[in-house]
Design a protein around this motif. Structure first.
Motif, PDB file in Angstrom:
ATOM      1  N   ARG A   1       0.294  -1.676  -0.063  1.00 14.46           N
ATOM      2  CA  ARG A   1      -0.096  -0.601   0.233  1.00 14.46           C
ATOM      3  C   ARG A   1       1.087   1.129   0.187  1.00 14.46           C
ATOM      4  NH1 ARG A   1      -4.048  -3.306   3.029  1.00 14.46           N
ATOM      5  NH2 ARG A   1      -2.380  -2.744   5.557  1.00 14.46           N
ATOM      6  N   GLN A   2       2.214   1.198   1.504  1.00 13.77           N
ATOM      7  CA  GLN A   2       2.645   2.289   0.713  1.00 13.77           C
ATOM      8  C   GLN A   2       3.704   2.501   0.121  1.00 13.77           C
ATOM      9  OE1 GLN A   2       2.772   4.998   2.203  1.00 13.77           O
ATOM     10  NE2 GLN A   2       3.601   5.263   3.943  1.00 13.77           N
ATOM     11  N   ARG A   3       3.764   1.129  -1.374  1.00  8.20           N
ATOM     12  CA  ARG A   3       4.553   1.385  -2.296  1.00  8.20           C
ATOM     13  C   ARG A   3       3.528   2.267  -3.422  1.00  8.20           C
ATOM     14  NH1 ARG A   3       9.465  -1.885  -3.649  1.00  8.20           N
ATOM     15  NH2 ARG A   3      10.097  -2.774  -1.466  1.00  8.20           N
ATOM     16  N   ALA A   4       1.951   1.837  -3.511  1.00  4.79           N
ATOM     17  CA  ALA A   4       1.077   2.329  -3.614  1.00  4.79           C
ATOM     18  C   ALA A   4       1.373   4.079  -3.727  1.00  4.79           C
ATOM     19  CB  ALA A   4      -0.061   1.620  -4.214  1.00  4.79           C
ATOM     20  N   VAL A   5       1.078   4.297  -2.740  1.00  8.97           N
ATOM     21  CA  VAL A   5       1.183   6.044  -2.265  1.00  8.97           C
ATOM     22  C   VAL A   5       1.821   6.462  -2.882  1.00  8.97           C
ATOM     23  CG1 VAL A   5       1.304   7.250  -0.570  1.00  8.97           C
ATOM     24  CG2 VAL A   5      -0.327   5.610  -0.287  1.00  8.97           C
ATOM     25  N   ILE A   6       3.594   5.514  -2.726  1.00  6.40           N
ATOM     26  CA  ILE A   6       4.523   6.181  -3.660  1.00  6.40           C
ATOM     27  C   ILE A   6       4.701   6.627  -5.420  1.00  6.40           C
ATOM     28  CG2 ILE A   6       7.354   6.230  -3.725  1.00  6.40           C
ATOM     29  CD1 ILE A   6       7.559   4.287  -0.800  1.00  6.40           C
ATOM     30  N   ALA A   7       4.022   4.766  -5.058  1.00  9.92           N
ATOM     31  CA  ALA A   7       3.135   5.653  -7.039  1.00  9.92           C
ATOM     32  C   ALA A   7       2.486   7.040  -7.636  1.00  9.92           C
ATOM     33  CB  ALA A   7       3.152   3.954  -7.622  1.00  9.92           C
ATOM     34  N   MET A   8       1.598   6.860  -6.623  1.00  9.23           N
ATOM     35  CA  MET A   8       0.736   8.257  -6.873  1.00  9.23           C
ATOM     36  C   MET A   8       1.587   9.358  -6.278  1.00  9.23           C
ATOM     37  SD  MET A   8      -2.847   7.347  -4.722  1.00  9.23           S
ATOM     38  CE  MET A   8      -3.180   8.685  -5.120  1.00  9.23           C
ATOM     39  N   ALA A   9       2.532  10.003  -5.685  1.00  7.23           N
ATOM     40  CA  ALA A   9       3.003  11.034  -5.483  1.00  7.23           C
ATOM     41  C   ALA A   9       4.103  11.276  -6.390  1.00  7.23           C
ATOM     42  CB  ALA A   9       4.399  10.939  -4.684  1.00  7.23           C
ATOM     43  N   LEU A  10       4.854  10.451  -7.410  1.00  9.05           N
ATOM     44  CA  LEU A  10       5.090  10.454  -8.452  1.00  9.05           C
ATOM     45  C   LEU A  10       4.585  10.574  -9.342  1.00  9.05           C
ATOM     46  CD1 LEU A  10       8.446   8.203  -7.644  1.00  9.05           C
ATOM     47  CD2 LEU A  10       8.371  10.023  -7.478  1.00  9.05           C
ATOM     48  N   ALA A  11       3.726  10.275  -9.650  1.00 12.65           N
ATOM     49  CA  ALA A  11       2.712  10.201 -10.994  1.00 12.65           C
ATOM     50  C   ALA A  11       2.745  11.485 -12.034  1.00 12.65           C
ATOM     51  CB  ALA A  11       1.349   9.825 -10.771  1.00 12.65           C
ATOM     52  N   LEU A  12       3.263  12.353 -11.699  1.00 22.11           N
ATOM     53  CA  LEU A  12       3.215  12.856 -12.658  1.00 22.11           C
ATOM     54  C   LEU A  12       4.355  14.308 -12.407  1.00 22.11           C
ATOM     55  CD1 LEU A  12      -0.213  15.312 -11.538  1.00 22.11           C
ATOM     56  CD2 LEU A  12       0.991  13.565 -13.808  1.00 22.11           C
ATOM     57  N   ASN A  13       5.666  13.128 -12.250  1.00 23.12           N
ATOM     58  CA  ASN A  13       6.778  13.772 -12.253  1.00 23.12           C
ATOM     59  C   ASN A  13       7.473  15.234 -11.362  1.00 23.12           C
ATOM     60  OD1 ASN A  13       7.986  11.644 -13.623  1.00 23.12           O
ATOM     61  ND2 ASN A  13       7.245  12.463 -15.324  1.00 23.12           N
ATOM     62  N   PRO A  14       6.445  15.251  -9.947  1.00 19.93           N
ATOM     63  CA  PRO A  14       6.959  16.288  -9.170  1.00 19.93           C
ATOM     64  C   PRO A  14       8.468  16.855  -9.182  1.00 19.93           C
ATOM     65  CG  PRO A  14       6.320  14.181  -7.489  1.00 19.93           C
ATOM     66  CD  PRO A  14       6.318  13.827  -9.122  1.00 19.93           C
ATOM     67  N   LYS A  15       8.152  18.416  -8.483  1.00 15.70           N
ATOM     68  CA  LYS A  15       9.604  18.367  -8.037  1.00 15.70           C
ATOM     69  C   LYS A  15      10.249  18.301  -6.776  1.00 15.70           C
ATOM     70  CE  LYS A  15       9.017  21.852 -12.489  1.00 15.70           C
ATOM     71  NZ  LYS A  15       8.787  23.299 -12.350  1.00 15.70           N
ATOM     72  N   LEU A  16       9.265  17.857  -6.284  1.00 17.56           N
ATOM     73  CA  LEU A  16       8.924  18.452  -4.641  1.00 17.56           C
ATOM     74  C   LEU A  16       8.204  17.314  -4.528  1.00 17.56           C
ATOM     75  CD1 LEU A  16      10.312  19.481  -1.387  1.00 17.56           C
ATOM     76  CD2 LEU A  16       8.621  21.276  -1.692  1.00 17.56           C
ATOM     77  N   VAL A  17       8.530  16.048  -3.025  1.00 19.76           N
ATOM     78  CA  VAL A  17       7.826  15.670  -2.124  1.00 19.76           C
ATOM     79  C   VAL A  17       8.307  15.552  -1.244  1.00 19.76           C
ATOM     80  CG1 VAL A  17       7.649  12.276  -1.776  1.00 19.76           C
ATOM     81  CG2 VAL A  17       8.210  13.340  -4.853  1.00 19.76           C
ATOM     82  N   VAL A  18       7.075  15.937  -0.393  1.00 25.96           N
ATOM     83  CA  VAL A  18       7.135  15.520   1.168  1.00 25.96           C
ATOM     84  C   VAL A  18       6.269  14.010   1.790  1.00 25.96           C
ATOM     85  CG1 VAL A  18       6.213  16.755   3.500  1.00 25.96           C
ATOM     86  CG2 VAL A  18       5.966  17.822   1.055  1.00 25.96           C
ATOM     87  N   ALA A  19       7.678  13.538   2.328  1.00 20.91           N
ATOM     88  CA  ALA A  19       7.683  12.131   3.385  1.00 20.91           C
ATOM     89  C   ALA A  19       7.384  12.891   4.612  1.00 20.91           C
ATOM     90  CB  ALA A  19       8.925  11.637   2.586  1.00 20.91           C
TER      91      ALA A  19
END
Length: 338
Positions: A153-171
């Motif tokens: 599930r956490q991997r799926a959430v990471i996939a969502m976070a990267l879906a649009l090639n963001p410049k900043l990720v808040v973990a």
């Protein structure tokens, strides 16, 4: 981020959740914000993304030349998910239980790009699930969240976070709900993807072990206030603030512990409504001096240590975890031999 303050009006008074938080993070770098629960780590990042509509917020949060705190909801909505993504600590609250995982990823993609067809968004969802290491992604894309393990599930959430090639990720505490083995896998995954896509990573955690393996720079927070800021190595081997020192000595096997015994920080964090005078940490600090209760120390540069800054009235030579630094701290506080 510059001089961010966040308050919540309540019947009992104003909750001072964040007071004067400043930092910057560059592409490909990781900034960790560390502190106990309730220290203001999460609130600070939620404020800049417009996720705290009831809060009183001041300061500035400049992203790509634009102050996020001055934007309207519609413009923030365009930035959230597309340019700035968030990985929350509990994937069960990030995924809708009644929708298939692939559909949720595809929905995010199409929400920010209406020109993408459903079929194209689904293919991208499969690609992303494979990227984060989910086996047979072409089949698992049609599973519901309850059919995934916690790590998946956490991997799926990471996939969502990267879906649009963001410049900043808040973990935000991305591995809190996971066991140690899965935690290591998720952290390795985040690190690999960050380097591959040159993402700026803002890591919020209370786990100094996670910080040791991932962070380039560290901001330590206490009672809503940043009390120390430095690169990772300086924080671990040459801390100046007694709170940072206390956090490090609470780690099993850390420098400064004697005979394998931990040194917990005495007392408890203060009320965010009735904040103590002066330095908020002084009621728990073994090196407290009269000035600590009278005046709040500024976050000032520690002489000769580059970008190392500390909000403490102790002299700047009282750094590190060794016996010499301990003696300096004791002399400065008037409790040791002179």
């Amino acid at each position: 981020m510059k001089d961010l303050t966040v308050g919540f009006p309540t019947a009992g008074g104003l909750v001072q959740a964040v007071r004067g938080l400043s930092f910057s993070v560059e592409p490909g770098r990781t900034l960790a914000i560390v502190g106990e629960s309730g220290s203001g780590k999460t609130v600070g990042t939620q404020a800049i993304l417009g996720l705290l509509p009831e809060a009183d917020i001041s300061g500035s949060a400049v992203f790509e030349g634009v102050d996020l705190l001055a934007l309207g909801e519609e413009r923030l909505r365009q930035i959230r998910g597309a340019e700035i993504s968030v990985i929350f600590q509990d994937p069960l609250t990030s995924l809708h239980p009644l929708y298939k995982v692939g559909r949720q990823i595809a929905e995010l993609i199409r929400a920010h790009d209406s020109g993408v067809s459903r079929a194209q968004a689904r293919r991208r969802a499969v690609e992303l699930l494979g990227l984060v290491g989910i086996p047979r992604p072409d089949r698992r894309v049609d599973d519901y969240p309850h059919q995934f393990s916690g790590g998946m599930r956490q991997r799926a959430v990471i996939a969502m976070a990267l879906a649009l090639n963001p410049k900043l990720v808040v973990a935000d505490e991305p591995t809190t709900a996971l066991d140690a083995t899965v935690q290591a896998q998720i952290l390795d995954l985040i690190t690999r993807l960050q380097r591959e896509f040159a993402i700026a990573l803002l890591l919020i955690t209370h786990d100094l072990g996670v910080v040791a393996g991932m962070a380039d720079e560290v901001v330590v927070m206490y009672a809503g206030v940043p009390v120390e800021r430095a690169d990772r190595r300086t924080i671990y081997y040459r801390p100046h603030h007694p709170y940072t020192k206390g956090l490090l000595e609470s780690i099993p096997g850390s420098t400064g512990t004697r005979e394998g015994r931990l040194r917990p920080i005495s007392g408890r964090p203060p009320s965010m409504i009735a904040m103590p005078s002066g330095c908020a940490f002084h009621p728990r600090c073994p090196y407290a001096m009269p000035v600590c209760a009278a005046e709040r120390p500024p976050l000032a540069r520690v002489t000769g240590d580059g970008d190392h800054a500390s909000a403490c009235w102790l002299p700047h030579q009282a750094i590190g975890l060794g016996e010499e630094a301990e003696a300096v701290r004791l002399r400065a506080s008037g409790t040791g031999p002179r």
